[in-house]
Design a protein around this motif. Structure first.
Motif, mmCIF file in Angstrom:
data_model
loop_
_atom_site.group_PDB
_atom_site.id
_atom_site.type_symbol
_atom_site.label_atom_id
_atom_site.label_comp_id
_atom_site.label_asym_id
_atom_site.label_seq_id
_atom_site.Cartn_x
_atom_site.Cartn_y
_atom_site.Cartn_z
ATOM 1 N N VAL A 1 67.922 17.433 57.855
ATOM 2 C CA VAL A 1 67.904 16.805 56.685
ATOM 3 C C VAL A 1 69.186 16.212 56.379
ATOM 4 O O VAL A 1 69.420 15.208 56.105
ATOM 5 C CB VAL A 1 67.663 17.971 55.638
ATOM 6 N N ALA B 1 60.917 13.321 54.683
ATOM 7 C CA ALA B 1 59.846 14.395 54.810
ATOM 8 C C ALA B 1 58.978 13.636 56.315
ATOM 9 O O ALA B 1 58.790 14.722 56.974
ATOM 10 C CB ALA B 1 58.756 14.224 53.806
ATOM 11 N N GLN C 1 56.222 24.675 53.934
ATOM 12 C CA GLN C 1 57.561 25.110 53.541
ATOM 13 C C GLN C 1 58.709 23.912 54.042
ATOM 14 O O GLN C 1 59.824 24.175 53.633
ATOM 15 C CB GLN C 1 57.955 26.244 54.762
ATOM 16 N N GLU D 1 58.813 21.023 52.277
ATOM 17 C CA GLU D 1 59.199 20.511 51.177
ATOM 18 C C GLU D 1 60.472 21.201 50.490
ATOM 19 O O GLU D 1 61.387 20.791 50.027
ATOM 20 C CB GLU D 1 58.035 20.567 49.758
ATOM 21 N N GLY D 2 60.422 22.815 50.686
ATOM 22 C CA GLY D 2 61.297 23.496 50.129
ATOM 23 C C GLY D 2 62.818 23.407 51.152
ATOM 24 O O GLY D 2 63.865 23.306 50.720
ATOM 25 N N ILE E 1 63.552 20.455 52.394
ATOM 26 C CA ILE E 1 64.236 19.029 52.089
ATOM 27 C C ILE E 1 64.874 19.008 50.823
ATOM 28 O O ILE E 1 65.771 18.644 50.364
ATOM 29 C CB ILE E 1 63.023 18.230 52.004
ATOM 30 N N SER E 2 64.178 19.942 49.955
ATOM 31 C CA SER E 2 64.727 19.845 48.311
ATOM 32 C C SER E 2 65.921 20.674 48.262
ATOM 33 O O SER E 2 66.747 20.543 47.254
ATOM 34 C CB SER E 2 63.576 20.166 47.407
ATOM 35 N N ALA E 3 65.977 21.575 48.823
ATOM 36 C CA ALA E 3 66.980 22.817 48.709
ATOM 37 C C ALA E 3 67.752 22.996 50.057
ATOM 38 O O ALA E 3 67.491 24.007 50.583
ATOM 39 C CB ALA E 3 66.669 23.901 48.095
ATOM 40 N N THR E 4 68.322 22.127 50.797
ATOM 41 C CA THR E 4 69.154 22.763 51.998
ATOM 42 C C THR E 4 70.184 23.403 51.949
ATOM 43 O O THR E 4 70.954 23.374 51.141
ATOM 44 C CB THR E 4 69.781 21.504 52.702
#
Lengths: 223, 266
Positions: free
Chosen positions: A64, A144, A187, A189-190, A192-195
């Motif tokens: 990411v 994504a 999992q 999405e998680g 990607i959104s909160a590295t």
């Protein structure tokens, strides 16, 4: 409407794309010889308990970050991440395999995508790890899609090499890949959104297996 | 407790190593160092029962040019159950200058049930320096039925050779997820040994390979910026101790040095 990047993704993520991945088992061959993975069920457990958590805790968050740098044409930052991957990959054979796959992938992508910055990166003396090559190759795609594509490459790499090591047919192999992707997908999405700030994964078994594979008396795979 | 240990090993013109600087504060203490095989052997003592949540310990040791320093511990390090829910924190930094040598050889690390612990280790070796670093992670108090019951271990390590990052590890070990899977896969009560040897060009491969057995699964290989990593999964504490002892002898041979006695029964 068809996303304009979809044909590119399908081509570069195709199993026929000549990245050389078919020649690597990434430590699995030694684990089979050692008797840790003996049958398709073991492979499934190995993927779900060791490979997927490693992707989620390390490779994907790393990807990411690399993808963001590649998308911003920040090749200096990308080079630092590429060098850092050399340090993360303690087992020399895994490190070398990652560099070979990445270099080969980037060499072909340069011919398909004439963006001169790709050639500049490849010729800069960078290690060109597979993950970094994927970030560059998929830089114009949504993150994504890049994360999903890299996950599929990693999982299918193990599963397809297992067909040469175990009594495992095409159909079961595809079911195992599907099962792993279905488990992983919710999992992503998680990731990607909160590295997470602190990434990493503990797998001394795979590291030792890879270190031992380098000195195996007989082997089918390069790694 | 907030403890520390700062050490700098230096070298007299005669070639003898001495501690040019030392400072420590509880829970760390030094026993009287002794000299053996050309090295100064320093035992780092924790006279308390062990490490508790809330403890913060900083350990910094350096071997200057010509100095030969061996750091060890006389007994296992225990980390006790976290009562507060917080971790104990240990930060350790080992530096070796050109022409210096440093070994860190601790006794086993025993995280007890419910323990929370964070360890950050940095190894810095200048070109022409040599460093030998060992880690021994046990599954816990096996005899008491505690096997991998610690709550959380965060284990970070960076290795720098001549200013370049050569190895990086970040582990979070917890029974809550599958992070212990690869430790338990070969031996259900497996002991993990990690070792870095920096400042040598090659290892005696046959001798290292001979350490493998049904009880010991060991691998080794070169790092990207020089030096080598060695890892092993051992069946139990006896095989782990035997492997470490043999490994130490083999690696000292690679370093072309005599093995300093640690001054205790092993």
């Amino acid at each position: 409407m068809l996303p304009e990047w979809l044909p590119w993704l399908l081509q570069v993520n195709d199993s026929q794309f000549p990245s050389g991945a078919y020649a690597h088992s990434m430590g699995l061959e030694e684990l089979v010889q050692r008797g840790v993975v003996k049958k398709p069920d073991d492979l499934e457990v190995f993927l779900h308990r060791q490979i997927l958590p490693g992707l989620l805790a390390f490779e994907l968050p790393f990807l990411v970050r690399a993808h963001a740098l590649a998308a911003a044409d920040d090749h200096e930052g990308l080079r630092m991440m590429d060098d850092e991957l050399d340090a993360w990959k303690l087992a020399a054979e895994l490190r070398q395999a990652s560099r070979q796959l990445g270099s080969r992938r980037l060499a072909l992508v340069q011919k398909l995508d004439t963006d001169p910055s790709l050639a500049a990166f490849a010729q800069s003396g960078a290690p060109c790890h597979h993950l970094i090559a994927c970030a560059l190759e998929l830089r114009r795609l949504p993150v994504a899609a890049a994360v999903c594509a890299f996950s599929l490459q990693s999982i299918s790499g193990y599963a397809i090499s297992a067909m040469k090591l175990l009594r495992l047919g095409q159909e079961r192999c595809q079911l195992i890949i599907r099962g792993a992707m279905v488990a992983l997908a919710p999992q992503l999405e998680g990731v990607i959104s909160a590295t997470p700030e602190r990434i990493g994964w503990f797998n001394p078994l795979l590291e030792i297996a890879s270190m031992r594979h380098a000195r195996a008396n007989e082997r089918l795979f390069i790694s | 407790m907030n403890g520390h240990l700062y050490l700098i090993g230096s070298c007299y013109d005669s070639g003898q190593t001495y501690l040019r600087q030392r400072s420590f504060r509880a829970p760390l203490h030094l026993s009287k160092p002794h000299e053996d095989a050309g090295a100064l052997v320093v035992n780092i003592v924790n006279p308390t029962a062990g490490i508790f949540d809330g403890d913060t310990i900083e350990l910094t040791a350096e071997a200057e040019t010509g100095a030969s320093l061996v750091l060890t511990t006389p007994s296992a390090s225990r980390v006790y159950r976290s009562r507060s829910g917080g971790p104990a924190k240990v930060r350790q930094t080992f530096r070796v200058q050109e022409g210096g040598f440093l070994e860190f050889y601790p006794e086993p690390f025993i995280p007890q049930a419910g323990a929370r612990y964070q360890q950050h280790t940095e190894l810095h070796v200048a070109a022409g320096g040599q460093l030998l670093y060992f880690d021994w992670l046990t599954p816990g108090r096996v005899a008491s039925g505690e096997v991998f019951q610690y709550a959380e271990l965060n284990w970070d390590l960076d290795v720098w050779c001549a200013g370049r990052l050569a190895a990086r590890e970040r582990y979070r070990l917890s029974p809550d997820d599958s992070s212990l899977e690869s430790l338990r896969n070969v031996h259900p009560q497996g002991h993990y040994l990690g070792c870095f040897i920096l400042g040598v060009n090659e290892l005696p491969l046959e001798a290292l390979e001979a350490l493998n057995s049904p009880q010991v699964y060991l691998g080794h290989g070169p790092l990207s910026q020089g030096g080598f990593a060695i890892k092993a999964l051992c069946q139990d504490s006896l095989s782990a101790r035997r492997t470490l002892q043999q490994l130490r002898v083999i690696l000292y041979q690679a370093l072309e040095k005599q093995v300093p006695s640690l001054g205790r029964y092993m």
